[in-house]
Design an enzyme around this catalytic site. Structure first.
Site, PDB file in Angstrom:
ATOM      1  N   CYS A  52     -60.744 -46.822 -38.866  1.00  0.00           N
ATOM      2  CA  CYS A  52     -61.973 -47.598 -38.902  1.00  0.00           C
ATOM      3  C   CYS A  52     -61.675 -49.071 -39.192  1.00  0.00           C
ATOM      4  O   CYS A  52     -60.532 -49.457 -39.418  1.00  0.00           O
ATOM      5  CB  CYS A  52     -62.909 -47.056 -39.980  1.00  0.00           C
ATOM      6  SG  CYS A  52     -62.240 -47.282 -41.628  1.00  0.00           S
TER       7      CYS A  52
ATOM      8  N   CYS B  83     -59.894 -49.704 -42.389  1.00  0.00           N
ATOM      9  CA  CYS B  83     -58.450 -49.461 -42.367  1.00  0.00           C
ATOM     10  C   CYS B  83     -57.720 -50.672 -41.792  1.00  0.00           C
ATOM     11  O   CYS B  83     -56.670 -51.062 -42.304  1.00  0.00           O
ATOM     12  CB  CYS B  83     -58.111 -48.249 -41.514  1.00  0.00           C
ATOM     13  SG  CYS B  83     -58.921 -46.749 -42.037  1.00  0.00           S
TER      14      CYS B  83
ATOM     15  N   ASP C 245     -43.026 -21.347 -38.762  1.00  0.00           N
ATOM     16  CA  ASP C 245     -41.801 -21.489 -39.533  1.00  0.00           C
ATOM     17  C   ASP C 245     -42.240 -21.842 -40.949  1.00  0.00           C
ATOM     18  O   ASP C 245     -43.359 -22.296 -41.156  1.00  0.00           O
ATOM     19  CB  ASP C 245     -40.959 -22.618 -38.911  1.00  0.00           C
ATOM     20  CG  ASP C 245     -39.842 -23.060 -39.829  1.00  0.00           C
ATOM     21  OD1 ASP C 245     -39.092 -22.173 -40.259  1.00  0.00           O
ATOM     22  OD2 ASP C 245     -39.731 -24.257 -40.101  1.00  0.00           O
TER      23      ASP C 245
ATOM     24  N   ASP D 116     -40.309 -26.875 -37.175  1.00  0.00           N
ATOM     25  CA  ASP D 116     -39.838 -28.253 -37.296  1.00  0.00           C
ATOM     26  C   ASP D 116     -38.333 -28.402 -37.262  1.00  0.00           C
ATOM     27  O   ASP D 116     -37.832 -29.493 -37.053  1.00  0.00           O
ATOM     28  CB  ASP D 116     -40.358 -28.862 -38.598  1.00  0.00           C
ATOM     29  CG  ASP D 116     -39.567 -28.374 -39.786  1.00  0.00           C
ATOM     30  OD1 ASP D 116     -39.258 -27.174 -39.824  1.00  0.00           O
ATOM     31  OD2 ASP D 116     -39.247 -29.184 -40.663  1.00  0.00           O
TER      32      ASP D 116
ATOM     33  N   ASP E 184     -35.464 -23.856 -35.169  1.00  0.00           N
ATOM     34  CA  ASP E 184     -36.688 -23.453 -34.489  1.00  0.00           C
ATOM     35  C   ASP E 184     -36.703 -23.868 -33.033  1.00  0.00           C
ATOM     36  O   ASP E 184     -37.546 -23.407 -32.269  1.00  0.00           O
ATOM     37  CB  ASP E 184     -37.915 -24.093 -35.157  1.00  0.00           C
ATOM     38  CG  ASP E 184     -38.040 -23.710 -36.604  1.00  0.00           C
ATOM     39  OD1 ASP E 184     -37.825 -22.532 -36.900  1.00  0.00           O
ATOM     40  OD2 ASP E 184     -38.341 -24.598 -37.418  1.00  0.00           O
TER      41      ASP E 184
END
Lengths: 727, 52
Positions: free
Chosen positions: A43, A46, A446, A626, A630
């Protein structure tokens, strides 16, 4: 990367313009350009907050937030590092990551996008003008006036069609040379036939000319193409952004001392120093130093491993306690990490046999259109023996059936859907990922780094004696080990005062020792203190000759993890947890988060095998992970998601990436994907209905250019508006 | 109908003007951050380093 960047200030007087310039040149001889990724901003507040915070840092001369790309570009003097800025923004409440500005240089994709936009603008201009001229013809212009209108239309439309239609001609030609049919073949044929017969009609003062239809066809299709390109380009730039997140550097030890070099310049046999807390940039053997290394990204184990002279380490691991000197055995492209990333690329190529909804539609559509139009031409030719009329009708059929709405149906929906997900902090890397996500019925997570934040917190502190706690705190404060830091934070939060421990020394790779009330006190690994290693992460404290006492650690849950799992279960999905971590740690964690199906101590190939098994049973699996362990599973799954903190290879292998720390966009994404698929189907139905209504008119020779223009525009508009409902 | 001789070139000229203007905007980067620009106008603090 350094670049000079100046703003053109409107100067009222030369002195005013010169003063700040001289000042800025005096303050910073070289301007460093930094790029930060800001996944959380949304916004006006921010923008202001981030820019104000950045400009308050000494040395920062300019900061500009781009809300669309969620990035900030900062001009600062060389002593300002990205780390300072990200830490400072994190303190101010904005999540920020460093980006490698060199990786983000505007690329070929930008050029292609601009090219498409230019063609789109030209097509729009030509379409509007030709349409205006056509209005005169539709409303009954005759003879010389009609001919003039047609000639002017031709003068605008023919060059415009040649220029704007190039992407279609090129793609159609490529398909024909490969003996295939794609959507662009009927499109190109329709445009060329329409323009050709219209030109012929105009020369012979004919009644109907389809210049308006040909150019508006170009416009609508280019609009679809542009939307599609934009979705892909933003996905590609996101992928670049993620590559740019890792700025690979290494500290090389030479006879002259230490120097910071790019990982690309490291040669085999070099000695590289890795400081505590740093990532290991190369594969190698430890020559000097003792430490603990965190292999979580590589194996999923949350327990740190010991590393001393002779230990083999690989890129992607993190050094925890002591400095290590490593003799390089492989660097850059040859590291285990990159070899796995290459394997992933191969696995990904295998997955591309998924046929998207658009391709399915095109396969039915392209031959059908040609057959219809050919049938109309032959029928009319036999019936009237008039080739000119037959060709005219064939052109009308091609134009009416042309896949304007079909060309817009998918891109409009994917653009709307990925825009919506981007706002929630999720990036779609693959064009068909959304469709595949909609089919998912099984979700495999995971543990380490995915459902957990990778930050340990001690548990069961109440069971320890106050003296143990006070000594542990004093010892833990002497080291930067992540477990010790977590312990310090937890103990201070409980109001514990550190004991007066003297002679504090750190034993790299093992722990910390000191003296307290004439006794040796130690905090560290189980082996060092002669204790039995438990099945979860723990550190031990020992006072004098007493038995060592264990402090157990558990990983903190990632934000939104519990809610995501609960949400997925509520949607009726089968949720599984698979981890390379020890059985005890995984079980305790699964019970906490509410997952029943658990597989622990899984090797990378076990994970991929599980996914393959599930797929063989007919399940459509979403894999969320991650780590390097994996990646094979991520590539094998029907669709995959990884968090931004994941390893490069894992992000490369997955279809979607979460930009923030929060997992909750996953449940949202599933919901959006199902809706998007429904919208795409609706759009196909709408387009088909228009065609079914208009084709009989065209075949019967009743289709005037007015009807063609109306059918085309209204179906394209309906489809686009229907897609926008998703936003 | 003679007026068409003026009106058609005039409309084409205006159209081309619009097209040229669009290219200019594209080159100036006015479509680089549409979301940001939409929000910036609502900020309270004065933007004293406008882009460009």
């Amino acid at each position: 990367m350094t670049a000079t960047f100046e703003h053109a200030h409107p100067a009222a007087c030369p002195a005013c313009a010169a003063a700040p310039l001289a000042e800025s040149m005096a303050a910073k001889p070289v301007i460093g350009r930094l790029m930060l990724s800001l996944p959380g901003i949304h916004c006006a507040g921010c923008i202001s907050g981030v820019e104000r915070a950045l400009l308050a840092v000494p040395g920062v001369s300019d900061a500009r937030v781009n809300l669309t790309l969620r990035r900030a570009a900062i001009d600062a003097s060389p002593e300002v590092t990205a780390k300072m800025l990200t830490d400072m923004l994190a303190a101010a409440g904005y999540e920020a990551h460093e980006l490698d500005a060199g990786q983000l240089a505007s690329s070929a994709a930008d050029q292609a996008g601009r090219d498409l936009l230019m063609r789109l603008a030209v097509a729009f201009f030509a379409m509007m003008n030709v349409m205006l001229l056509s209005v005169a013809v539709w409303s009954g212009a005759e003879d010389a006036t009609r001919d003039m209108m047609h000639w002017i239309s031709a003068a605008i439309a023919i060059p415009a069609v040649i220029f704007c239609g190039r992407p279609f001609y090129a793609s159609a030609w490529g398909a024909l040379r490969g003996h295939r049919l794609n959507m662009d073949v009927p499109i190109s044929l329709a445009i060329l036939l329409a323009v050709g017969t219209s030109l012929y009609e105009t020369m012979h003062s004919g009644e109907h000319a389809y210049f308006d239809a040909a150019i508006s066809l170009c416009f609508f299709l280019l609009a679809g193409r542009y939307l599609d390109h934009r979705t892909r380009a933003s996905a590609r730039s996101a992928a670049q952004e993620l590559t740019a997140l890792e700025v690979p550097r290494a500290l090389r030890v030479t006879a002259a001392g230490e120097e910071t070099v790019s990982v690309a310049d490291i040669a085999i046999g070099d000695i590289v120093r890795v400081k505590p807390g740093g990532g290991i940039p190369v594969d190698g053997v430890v020559t000097d130093g003792q430490s603990e290394i965190d292999r979580a990204l590589m194996t999923g184990e949350s327990l740190p491993a010991y590393a001393g002279p002779g230990s083999i380490v690989s890129a992607g691991e993190v050094n925890l306690t002591g400095p290590l000197n490593i003799r390089v055995t492989a660097a850059g492209r040859d590291t285990a990490l990159h070899r796995i990333a290459d394997l992933v690329a191969v696995a990904e190529a295998g997955r591309n046999n998924y046929t998207s909804l658009a391709d399915q539609a095109a396969k039915l559509y392209a031959p059908g259109v040609h057959i219809l139009s050919l049938a109309a031409a032959i029928g009319w030719w036999i019936y009237t023996q008039d080739l000119r009329l037959a060709l005219n009708i064939a052109a009308a059929v091609l134009i009416i059936t042309c896949p304007c709405a079909l060309g817009l149906a998918v891109p409009a929906v994917t653009t709307a859907a990925s825009g919506r997900l981007f706002r929630k902090g999720m990036l779609i890397k693959d064009g068909t990922a959304m469709e595949r996500l909609a089919e998912v019925d099984t979700v495999v997570f995971d543990k380490t780094g995915t459902l957990t934040a990778g930050q340990p917190t001690p548990f069961g502190l109440d069971e320890h004696a106050p003296d143990d706690l006070a000594v542990a705190l004093a010892l833990a404060q002497a080291t930067a080990h992540p477990l010790a830091r977590a312990l310090v934070a937890a103990l201070i939060a409980r109001g514990i005062q550190p004991a007066a421990v003297s002679d504090l020394t750190e034993v790299p790779g093992y722990g910390v020792k000191g003296r307290w009330r004439d006794q040796t006190v130690r905090l560290g690994r189980a082996i060092w203190l002669g204790a039995d290693a438990p099945d979860h992460t723990a550190t031990f404290v020992q006072i004098g000759a007493a038995a060592p006492r264990a402090f157990g650690f558990t990983d903190t849950l990632r934000d939104g993890a519990a809610a995501t799992v609960a949400g997925l279960r509520a949607q009726g999905k089968r949720v599984m947890l698979i981890s390379g971590d020890s059985a005890g740690a995984v079980r305790r964690f699964a019970a906490e988060i509410g997952i029943d199906e658990v597989i622990a101590e899984a090797l990378p190939q076990d994970k991929a095998a599980l996914i393959a098994d599930l797929a063989a049973q007919g399940a459509k699996v979403l894999m969320v992970g991650d780590g390097l362990n994996d990646t094979a599973a991520l590539a094998a799954a029907h669709v995959s998601i990884s968090p931004a903190s994941a390893l490069d290879a894992a992000r490369a292998a997955s279809d979607m990436v979460l930009m923030g720390r929060d997992l909750s966009p996953i449940a949202d994404a599933m919901d959006t994907a199902v809706k998007a698929r429904a919208r795409i189907r609706e759009n196909f139905s709408i387009a088909t209905v228009y065609n079914v209504l208009a084709v009989p008119f065209a075949m019967a020779g009743l289709c005037s250019p007015l009807i063609a223009a109306l059918a085309m525009s209204s179906s394209s508009l309906t489809v686009s508006l229907n897609a926008l409902r998703l936003r | 109908m003679d007026v068409l001789g003026i009106l058609i070139p005039a409309s084409l000229f205006l159209g081309l003007l619009g097209l040229g203007f669009f290219f200019w905007m594209l080159k100036r980067g006015q479509f680089d951050d549409p979301d940001g620009d939409a929000h910036r106008i609502l900020r309270d603090d004065y933007d004293d380093t406008p882009k460009g």
